[in-house]
Design a protein around this motif. Structure first.
Motif, PDB file in Angstrom:
ATOM      1  N   PHE A  35       0.023  -5.806   6.517  1.00  0.00           N
ATOM      2  CA  PHE A  35      -0.351  -4.882   7.344  1.00  0.00           C
ATOM      3  C   PHE A  35      -2.049  -4.400   7.362  1.00  0.00           C
ATOM      4  O   PHE A  35      -2.396  -4.270   7.931  1.00  0.00           O
ATOM      5  N   SER A  36      -1.857  -4.754   5.937  1.00  0.00           N
ATOM      6  CA  SER A  36      -3.986  -4.752   5.930  1.00  0.00           C
ATOM      7  C   SER A  36      -4.566  -5.750   6.461  1.00  0.00           C
ATOM      8  O   SER A  36      -5.427  -5.875   7.338  1.00  0.00           O
ATOM      9  N   GLY A  37      -3.664  -6.974   6.967  1.00  0.00           N
ATOM     10  CA  GLY A  37      -4.362  -8.463   7.703  1.00  0.00           C
ATOM     11  C   GLY A  37      -4.035  -7.588   9.124  1.00  0.00           C
ATOM     12  O   GLY A  37      -4.671  -7.853   9.819  1.00  0.00           O
ATOM     13  N   ALA A  38      -3.002  -7.657   9.731  1.00  0.00           N
ATOM     14  CA  ALA A  38      -2.983  -7.077  10.769  1.00  0.00           C
ATOM     15  C   ALA A  38      -4.205  -5.371  11.191  1.00  0.00           C
ATOM     16  O   ALA A  38      -4.469  -5.657  12.593  1.00  0.00           O
ATOM     17  N   ILE A  39      -4.534  -5.183  10.605  1.00  0.00           N
ATOM     18  CA  ILE A  39      -5.358  -3.568  10.893  1.00  0.00           C
ATOM     19  C   ILE A  39      -7.004  -4.718  10.905  1.00  0.00           C
ATOM     20  O   ILE A  39      -7.561  -4.300  12.072  1.00  0.00           O
ATOM     21  N   ALA A  40      -6.861  -5.604   9.841  1.00  0.00           N
ATOM     22  CA  ALA A  40      -8.243  -6.269   9.483  1.00  0.00           C
ATOM     23  C   ALA A  40      -8.713  -6.948  11.117  1.00  0.00           C
ATOM     24  O   ALA A  40      -9.803  -7.078  11.019  1.00  0.00           O
ATOM     25  N   VAL A 229     -12.485  -2.276   5.863  1.00  0.00           N
ATOM     26  CA  VAL A 229     -12.221  -3.500   6.787  1.00  0.00           C
ATOM     27  C   VAL A 229     -13.810  -4.577   6.907  1.00  0.00           C
ATOM     28  O   VAL A 229     -14.266  -5.567   6.891  1.00  0.00           O
ATOM     29  N   PHE A 230     -15.069  -2.960   6.568  1.00  0.00           N
ATOM     30  CA  PHE A 230     -15.925  -2.652   7.848  1.00  0.00           C
ATOM     31  C   PHE A 230     -17.212  -3.691   6.650  1.00  0.00           C
ATOM     32  O   PHE A 230     -17.942  -5.064   7.265  1.00  0.00           O
ATOM     33  N   SER A 231     -16.164  -4.056   5.295  1.00  0.00           N
ATOM     34  CA  SER A 231     -17.281  -5.112   4.113  1.00  0.00           C
ATOM     35  C   SER A 231     -17.083  -5.298   3.598  1.00  0.00           C
ATOM     36  O   SER A 231     -17.554  -6.598   2.776  1.00  0.00           O
ATOM     37  N   LEU A 232     -15.689  -5.740   3.388  1.00  0.00           N
ATOM     38  CA  LEU A 232     -14.651  -6.846   3.052  1.00  0.00           C
ATOM     39  C   LEU A 232     -13.940  -7.553   3.703  1.00  0.00           C
ATOM     40  O   LEU A 232     -13.869  -8.504   3.093  1.00  0.00           O
ATOM     41  N   GLY A 233     -13.931  -7.948   4.971  1.00  0.00           N
ATOM     42  CA  GLY A 233     -13.522  -8.493   5.982  1.00  0.00           C
ATOM     43  C   GLY A 233     -12.124  -8.682   5.071  1.00  0.00           C
ATOM     44  O   GLY A 233     -11.012  -7.172   5.315  1.00  0.00           O
ATOM     45  N   TYR A 234     -11.800 -10.078   5.616  1.00  0.00           N
ATOM     46  CA  TYR A 234     -10.203 -10.100   5.098  1.00  0.00           C
ATOM     47  C   TYR A 234     -10.078 -10.006   4.004  1.00  0.00           C
ATOM     48  O   TYR A 234      -8.917 -10.511   3.627  1.00  0.00           O
ATOM     49  N   PHE A 235     -11.065  -9.901   2.770  1.00  0.00           N
ATOM     50  CA  PHE A 235     -10.536  -9.876   1.729  1.00  0.00           C
ATOM     51  C   PHE A 235      -9.739  -8.340   1.251  1.00  0.00           C
ATOM     52  O   PHE A 235      -8.953  -8.396   0.207  1.00  0.00           O
ATOM     53  N   VAL A 236      -9.760  -7.779   1.952  1.00  0.00           N
ATOM     54  CA  VAL A 236      -8.784  -6.191   2.276  1.00  0.00           C
ATOM     55  C   VAL A 236      -7.383  -6.957   1.717  1.00  0.00           C
ATOM     56  O   VAL A 236      -5.853  -6.664   1.051  1.00  0.00           O
ATOM     57  N   ILE A 237      -6.860  -8.224   2.508  1.00  0.00           N
ATOM     58  CA  ILE A 237      -5.640  -8.705   2.590  1.00  0.00           C
ATOM     59  C   ILE A 237      -5.063  -8.411   1.062  1.00  0.00           C
ATOM     60  O   ILE A 237      -4.174  -8.429   0.573  1.00  0.00           O
ATOM     61  N   PRO A 238      -6.282  -9.161   0.280  1.00  0.00           N
ATOM     62  CA  PRO A 238      -5.056  -9.341  -1.566  1.00  0.00           C
ATOM     63  C   PRO A 238      -5.913  -8.010  -2.242  1.00  0.00           C
ATOM     64  O   PRO A 238      -5.252  -7.480  -3.278  1.00  0.00           O
ATOM     65  N   ILE A 239      -6.983  -7.534  -2.004  1.00  0.00           N
ATOM     66  CA  ILE A 239      -7.468  -6.198  -2.750  1.00  0.00           C
ATOM     67  C   ILE A 239      -6.682  -4.698  -2.228  1.00  0.00           C
ATOM     68  O   ILE A 239      -6.107  -4.652  -3.540  1.00  0.00           O
ATOM     69  N   VAL A 240      -6.762  -4.783  -2.056  1.00  0.00           N
ATOM     70  CA  VAL A 240      -5.168  -3.830  -1.638  1.00  0.00           C
ATOM     71  C   VAL A 240      -3.997  -3.754  -1.308  1.00  0.00           C
ATOM     72  O   VAL A 240      -4.014  -2.038  -2.467  1.00  0.00           O
ATOM     73  N   PRO A 241      -3.130  -4.715  -2.262  1.00  0.00           N
ATOM     74  CA  PRO A 241      -1.903  -4.452  -2.487  1.00  0.00           C
ATOM     75  C   PRO A 241      -2.919  -4.558  -4.242  1.00  0.00           C
ATOM     76  O   PRO A 241      -1.594  -3.827  -4.921  1.00  0.00           O
ATOM     77  N   PHE A 242      -3.687  -5.067  -4.064  1.00  0.00           N
ATOM     78  CA  PHE A 242      -4.077  -4.814  -5.793  1.00  0.00           C
ATOM     79  C   PHE A 242      -4.229  -3.538  -6.506  1.00  0.00           C
ATOM     80  O   PHE A 242      -3.542  -3.039  -7.808  1.00  0.00           O
ATOM     81  N   ILE A 243      -4.848  -2.751  -5.756  1.00  0.00           N
ATOM     82  CA  ILE A 243      -4.957  -1.622  -5.766  1.00  0.00           C
ATOM     83  C   ILE A 243      -3.860  -0.855  -5.600  1.00  0.00           C
ATOM     84  O   ILE A 243      -3.541  -0.017  -6.435  1.00  0.00           O
ATOM     85  N   LEU A 244      -2.853  -0.865  -4.715  1.00  0.00           N
ATOM     86  CA  LEU A 244      -1.292  -0.336  -5.136  1.00  0.00           C
ATOM     87  C   LEU A 244      -0.955  -0.792  -6.422  1.00  0.00           C
ATOM     88  O   LEU A 244      -0.046  -0.135  -6.602  1.00  0.00           O
ATOM     89  N   TYR A 245      -0.979  -1.785  -6.834  1.00  0.00           N
ATOM     90  CA  TYR A 245      -0.184  -2.180  -7.852  1.00  0.00           C
ATOM     91  C   TYR A 245      -0.870  -1.727  -8.799  1.00  0.00           C
ATOM     92  O   TYR A 245       0.378  -1.465  -9.817  1.00  0.00           O
ATOM     93  N   VAL A 246      -1.615  -1.052  -9.296  1.00  0.00           N
ATOM     94  CA  VAL A 246      -2.557  -0.753 -10.213  1.00  0.00           C
ATOM     95  C   VAL A 246      -1.497   1.119 -10.241  1.00  0.00           C
ATOM     96  O   VAL A 246      -1.617   1.561 -10.875  1.00  0.00           O
ATOM     97  N   LEU A 247      -1.555   1.442  -9.121  1.00  0.00           N
ATOM     98  CA  LEU A 247      -1.724   3.172  -9.203  1.00  0.00           C
ATOM     99  C   LEU A 247       0.160   2.956  -9.351  1.00  0.00           C
ATOM    100  O   LEU A 247       0.639   4.799  -9.881  1.00  0.00           O
ATOM    101  N   ALA A 248       0.151   2.464  -8.360  1.00  0.00           N
ATOM    102  CA  ALA A 248       2.071   2.912  -8.261  1.00  0.00           C
ATOM    103  C   ALA A 248       3.048   2.154  -9.684  1.00  0.00           C
ATOM    104  O   ALA A 248       3.970   2.906  -9.811  1.00  0.00           O
ATOM    105  N   SER A 249       1.928   1.103 -10.730  1.00  0.00           N
ATOM    106  CA  SER A 249       2.260   0.763 -11.702  1.00  0.00           C
ATOM    107  C   SER A 249       2.459   1.204 -12.772  1.00  0.00           C
ATOM    108  O   SER A 249       3.870   2.478 -13.860  1.00  0.00           O
TER     109      SER A 249
END
Length: 286
Positions: A35-40, A229-249
């Motif tokens: 999803f993050s990749g598609a948005i970016a 996405v404007f500051s990270l570009g396509y790096f949102v693809i690994p970063i956003v799932p990592f944030i989900l992992y931390v919060l949801a864990s």
């Protein structure tokens, strides 16, 4: 319960245990990554939203809500851990009262038949309580020593039989009235411990609170790519799932330990505690 060496950092970092939240979250993390990749891709190549100042400032919302969600998760985790620790104290009290009661029975120099009854009944209460908290029925071996009626509260039935036995000993002149009072206080603690464990098991975190945290985490995470996405570009693809992992864990861990009497990897070692009670009572009375 997982036994581990808290000083072994290498194992913690590189070993994925079956209780690791990554195993449960990876499908959702993969979906969020796509999803993050598609948005970016859409924002950077088609929508050209990088020139819009208002869209760039979406990240301000996440900065504000990040503090709120962290406070909610801290409260959630602390509440669950308090329940876990309260359960551990109750099981510790069950171990202590079982040993103390067995020592007092041993000191009374009762007949062999009476000793055999208490040698069976004391640990039977622990096993019956364990299965009761797991919504199972326990009968055990030598069931003829204590009559158990299926479908009813088994720990109560075991405690009732113990009460009946010590009152019978007093009526038969095998123990004095003063000794009865001493033994009665120990048996009473069995039912109090049972009630405390039931309070933890039967009182989950309020549904609205738990549901709100899950919705909050989900909305927070899926809106991250729009602003970042404007500051990270396509790096949102690994970063956003990592944030989900931390919060949801944090939420998953809190869910797992809020009922500490089950059979999950991080629940209390109830089976081991019951086995120790049976072992130690047997050592005292035999």
């Amino acid at each position: 319960m997982i036994n581990y060496n808290p000083k072994d950092w290498f194992t913690f970092i590189f070993h994925i245990h079956k209780a690791d939240t990554f195993r449960k979250l990876w499908p959702l993390m993969l979906s969020v990554s796509i999803f993050s990749g598609a948005i970016a891709f859409a924002e950077l190549n088609y929508l050209k939203l990088s020139d819009t100042v208002y869209v760039k400032n979406i990240g301000m919302m996440h900065s504000l809500l990040g503090f709120v969600i962290s406070m909610l998760l801290v409260f959630r985790t602390n509440t669950s851990y308090d329940r876990w620790w309260d359960g551990r104290k109750l099981l510790g009290a069950l171990t202590n009262v079982s040993r103390n009661f067995a020592m007092k029975i041993k000191a009374l120099k009762l007949e062999k038949e009476d000793i055999e009854f208490f040698d069976y009944a004391i640990p039977k209460f622990a096993f019956a309580l364990k299965d009761h908290l797991r919504e199972k029925q326990y009968f055990g071996k030598n069931a003829f020593l204590i009559e158990i009626e299926a479908g009813k509260h088994i720990p109560n039935q075991v405690a009732t039989n113990i009460f009946s036995r010590i009152f019978e000993l007093q009526r038969n002149g095998k123990i004095s009235h003063e000794q009865l009072i001493i033994l009665n206080s120990d048996v009473q603690q069995f039912t109090e411990i049972c009630g405390g464990c039931e309070r933890i098991r039967n009182t989950p975190i309020p549904y609205s609170y738990s549901a709100f945290i899950k919705k909050f985490i989900f909305i927070y995470v899926i809106t991250l790519p729009f602003g970042w996405v404007f500051s990270l570009g396509y790096f949102v693809i690994p970063i956003v799932p990592f944030i989900l992992y931390v919060l949801a864990s944090l939420e998953l861990i809190a869910e797992e330990i809020e009922n500490p009497f089950g059979e999950d990897a991080n629940d209390l070692p109830v089976d081991q505690i019951c086995d120790n009670i049976e072992k130690h009572v047997g050592e005292i009375l035999n």
